[in-house]
Design an enzyme around this catalytic site. Sequence first.
Site, short mmCIF file in Angstrom:
data_model
loop_
_atom_site.label_atom_id
_atom_site.label_comp_id
_atom_site.label_asym_id
_atom_site.label_seq_id
_atom_site.Cartn_x
_atom_site.Cartn_y
_atom_site.Cartn_z
N HIS A 147 1.04 -1.00 0.01
CA HIS A 147 0.20 -0.12 0.24
C HIS A 147 1.16 0.61 0.06
CE1 HIS A 147 -3.58 2.80 1.81
NE2 HIS A 147 -2.74 3.26 2.01
N GLU A 148 2.01 0.87 1.07
CA GLU A 148 2.87 2.04 1.23
C GLU A 148 3.75 2.81 -0.73
OE1 GLU A 148 2.35 4.80 2.90
OE2 GLU A 148 0.71 3.48 4.93
N HIS A 151 1.74 4.45 -2.89
CA HIS A 151 1.52 5.41 -2.43
C HIS A 151 3.13 6.24 -3.17
CE1 HIS A 151 -1.94 5.92 -0.64
NE2 HIS A 151 -1.77 5.56 0.58
N HIS A 157 -6.21 7.20 -2.47
CA HIS A 157 -6.46 5.94 -1.65
C HIS A 157 -7.63 5.90 -3.23
CE1 HIS A 157 -4.79 7.65 2.36
NE2 HIS A 157 -4.45 6.00 1.92
#
Length: 255
Positions: A147-148, A151, A157
């Site tokens: 997830h990070e 980014h 998101h």
Amino acid sequence: MNVLGSLVICTALLGLVFALPMITRVETDPELTAGFVEGDMVLDTNTRNGIRNEVYRWPDNTVYYKFHTQFDDAHRNHILRGMEILESVSCIRFQEATEDTRNFVNITGMSGGCYSSVGYRNAGAQSYNLQLYPLDEGCFRLGTIVHEFLHTLGFYHMQSSSNRDEYVFINETNIQAGTLGNFNKYDATVVDDYDEEYDYGSVLHYSAYAFSANGEMTIVPLKEEEAAGIMGQRRGMSKSDINRLNSMYRCPLKV
């Protein structure tokens, strides 16, 4: 490796990550505690359009990194495993930076939760932090590590999508005071869906109780049968996550 072989690996990895346990204590999710935009996104105030603007893509699809924190072998290898997952489903490559590398991801393990700069910043070392937790908990869930890194690669998101109101209702009465800005919706000129449908199962979707003030839902799915049991999951990338990543970086792989 040919495309068929890559797809076999993709399918195997999806099966692996979705076999991991799901965390349900969303009210203490360390992705939400760092105090940045939407909890875990480190942004310059004038670069909210990074997901569409190609200046924020990593050149040559290569992300350079350095481990600033002296992680033990198990935690370091878990982070490297997150990189391997992304490499296995895309043409993204991670490469350890040398002394001469100007722009790189500075991987730290400080307290304060999990967070990352969004996209390629072209300004030297950029943030990527995973507060130390036992493996497969908190910031050290493989899904959170990925997830990070998503980014880092330039993604916002899922619930920021321009069409999110067709899929979720943001219940402002349940949101903690001062955190409403974390639920901003971005225009289609800012956030691109890369021809993928809205995805409740995206590893980039908030949980239903994100920033809740009272234990009640802040994000209410409007299509409950599609969202049940998957919204806010951190077990791994969905097929749409993989396809969006490959579209953004013009990789040949799709699933």
